[in-house]
Design an enzyme around this catalytic site. Structure first.
Site, short mmCIF file in Angstrom:
data_model
loop_
_atom_site.label_atom_id
_atom_site.label_comp_id
_atom_site.label_asym_id
_atom_site.label_seq_id
_atom_site.Cartn_x
_atom_site.Cartn_y
_atom_site.Cartn_z
N GLY A 51 1.01 -1.12 -0.08
CA GLY A 51 0.00 -0.02 -0.12
C GLY A 51 1.02 1.16 -0.04
N ASP A 241 -1.60 4.62 -6.14
CA ASP A 241 -0.16 4.31 -6.10
C ASP A 241 0.53 5.60 -6.74
OD1 ASP A 241 -1.10 1.40 -5.93
OD2 ASP A 241 0.75 1.62 -4.85
N LYS A 252 -3.78 -0.64 -8.30
CA LYS A 252 -3.65 -2.07 -8.50
C LYS A 252 -4.52 -2.62 -9.85
CE LYS A 252 -2.33 -4.37 -6.52
NZ LYS A 252 -0.86 -4.88 -6.74
O1 MRU Z 1 0.85 -4.06 -4.52
P1 MRU Z 1 0.14 -3.35 -3.37
O2 MRU Z 1 -0.72 -4.16 -2.35
O3 MRU Z 1 0.77 -2.53 -2.69
O4 MRU Z 1 -1.23 -2.40 -4.10
C1 MRU Z 1 -1.62 -1.67 -3.35
C2 MRU Z 1 -2.87 -0.67 -3.90
O5 MRU Z 1 -3.07 -0.67 -5.26
C3 MRU Z 1 -3.50 0.37 -3.19
O6 MRU Z 1 -4.64 0.67 -3.60
C4 MRU Z 1 -2.73 1.82 -3.20
O7 MRU Z 1 -1.40 1.44 -2.79
C5 MRU Z 1 -3.38 2.65 -2.11
S1 MRU Z 1 -3.09 2.31 -0.42
C6 MRU Z 1 -3.68 3.45 0.37
#
Ligand code: MRU
Length: 355
Positions: A51, A241, A252
């Site tokens: 995240g 992200d 994601k």
């Molecule tokens: O691969 P991840 O689990 O790190 O992906 C996380 C996401 O895509 C979240 O939606 C994003 O980081 C926002 S977290 C507040």
């Protein structure tokens, strides 16, 4: 509900980073102590901590851990070590810009203690990491406050991946909007996409919402269209992200598909993210680096082979949703609506809210 701390620093400058190993949730609640910069890198790479905001906070503490080995060295060596650990941590994951933002902040904090004792550098860096951590708590609460009004009592809300407390210092971004709306007395029903291939929706979001007593139903990613068509969803909220200057959002893998489905069903699609997730150096989402992950995450999900040996696999961890698909972006400074380059620039240049 048990208070869950996604990550925290334990001890003083000689301490370590303790984090929930999210790869083991929801079956097991286990914490790990990262005492070397390599273990922090591994925890980020393997999604033990994940995240965007949580990755940034973990990396900031990772710098503190990494500097411990240079405690007795001369100043030039200590500053060289700072460059080395920030560069190394920056290589853990490419997409979430919060990682680079936090590392840059750590580097900027250091020169103030040049010419002072070794412990001053360690203390300065730990103070900066703690500040990044503490600010994120306040930012999440502000995002919740700003976004809560966008959701109405009785609505069904779809979310994708996990943008909750587990992805931040404690209250989330997309889930902060839901938590804050629920705390203001609105009854919401959340649909959580399971989020293939690593199931952050099933393992983390469903768990987190359940822990907080929010009404939640888990669906497979492929069910979102049907569930929307059945009229069960009135809003979509996800995290981000990296957000380019024009409002294109990397999040994601699968988020783009959800946004297209929402548009087809006239359902508003909201993104909730801190201003540290904006990358104004990129004019559009085209320039956002998309992480490619191990094919085994698709062929051997959770230890069981589910595809033929030797199959070609494409496994991008993120996709980009164009700005014109978004009803609004919610950040700690307010609501960006419409999502345009001009409005983004305007909101991001506003003075920081106290939290
Ligand atoms: O691969 P991840 O689990 O790190 O992906 C996380 C996401 O895509 C979240 O939606 C994003 O980081 C926002 S977290 C507040």
């Amino acid at each position: 509900m048990k208070h869950v701390e996604t990550l925290r620093w334990v001890g003083d400058v000689d301490g370590c980073l303790r984090l929930i190993d999210q790869t083991r949730l929801p079956v097991e609640f286990a914490e790990i102590d990262c005492r070397t910069v390599e273990s922090v890198w591994e925890a980020i790479k393997m999604l033990r901590v994940r995240g965007a905001p949580a990755i940034g906070i973990a990396a900031a503490y990772g710098v503190c851990v990494g500097l411990q080995t240079a405690r007795d060295a001369d100043e030039a060596t200590r500053f060289a070590r700072l460059d080395e650990v920030t560069e190394y941590l920056a290589s853990s994951r490419p997409t979430a810009v919060n990682l680079f933002w936090a590392l840059e902040r750590m580097k900027r904090a250091a020169p103030a203690v040049r010419g002072q004792a070794s412990t001053d550098l360690a203390e300065r860096l730990l103070a900066e990491a703690r500040a990044i951590h503490e600010e994120d708590r306040k930012i999440c609460r502000a995002i919740g406050r700003h976004g809560a009004g966008l959701l109405a009592d009785g609505q069904g809300v779809l979310t994708h991946c996990n943008a909750g407390g587990l992805a931040t210092a404690d209250y989330g971004t997309a889930l902060a909007v839901i938590f804050a709306a629920a705390e203001s007395g609105k009854n919401l029903h959340v649909f959580a996409d399971e989020t293939r291939p690593l199931l952050q929706g099933a393992r983390l979001t469903a768990w987190e919402l359940q822990q907080r007593g929010i009404d939640v139903t888990l669906i497979c990613d492929s069910m979102a269209a049907a569930v929307m068509r059945e009229g069960r969803i009135q809003a979509v909220v996800t995290g981000a992200d990296r957000i380019a200057a024009n409002g294109d959002v990397a999040n994601k893998i699968g988020t783009y598909g959800v946004a297209l489905l929402a548009a087809a069903h006239q359902i508003p699609f909201y993104v909730a993210a801190p201003t540290s997730t904006f990358d104004l150096s990129l004019p559009s989402g085209e320039g956002i680096p998309i992480e490619q992950r191990d094919p085994r995450e698709i062929t051997h999900g959770f230890g069981c082979r589910t595809a033929p040996e030797g199959i070609h696999v494409y496994n991008p961890a993120f996709d980009v949703t164009p700005a014109d698909r978004m009803a609004a972006i919610i950040c700690e400074r307010g609501i960006i609506q419409p999502v345009t380059r001009e409005r983004i620039a305007q909101v991001l240049s506003m003075p920081q809210e106290g939290g």
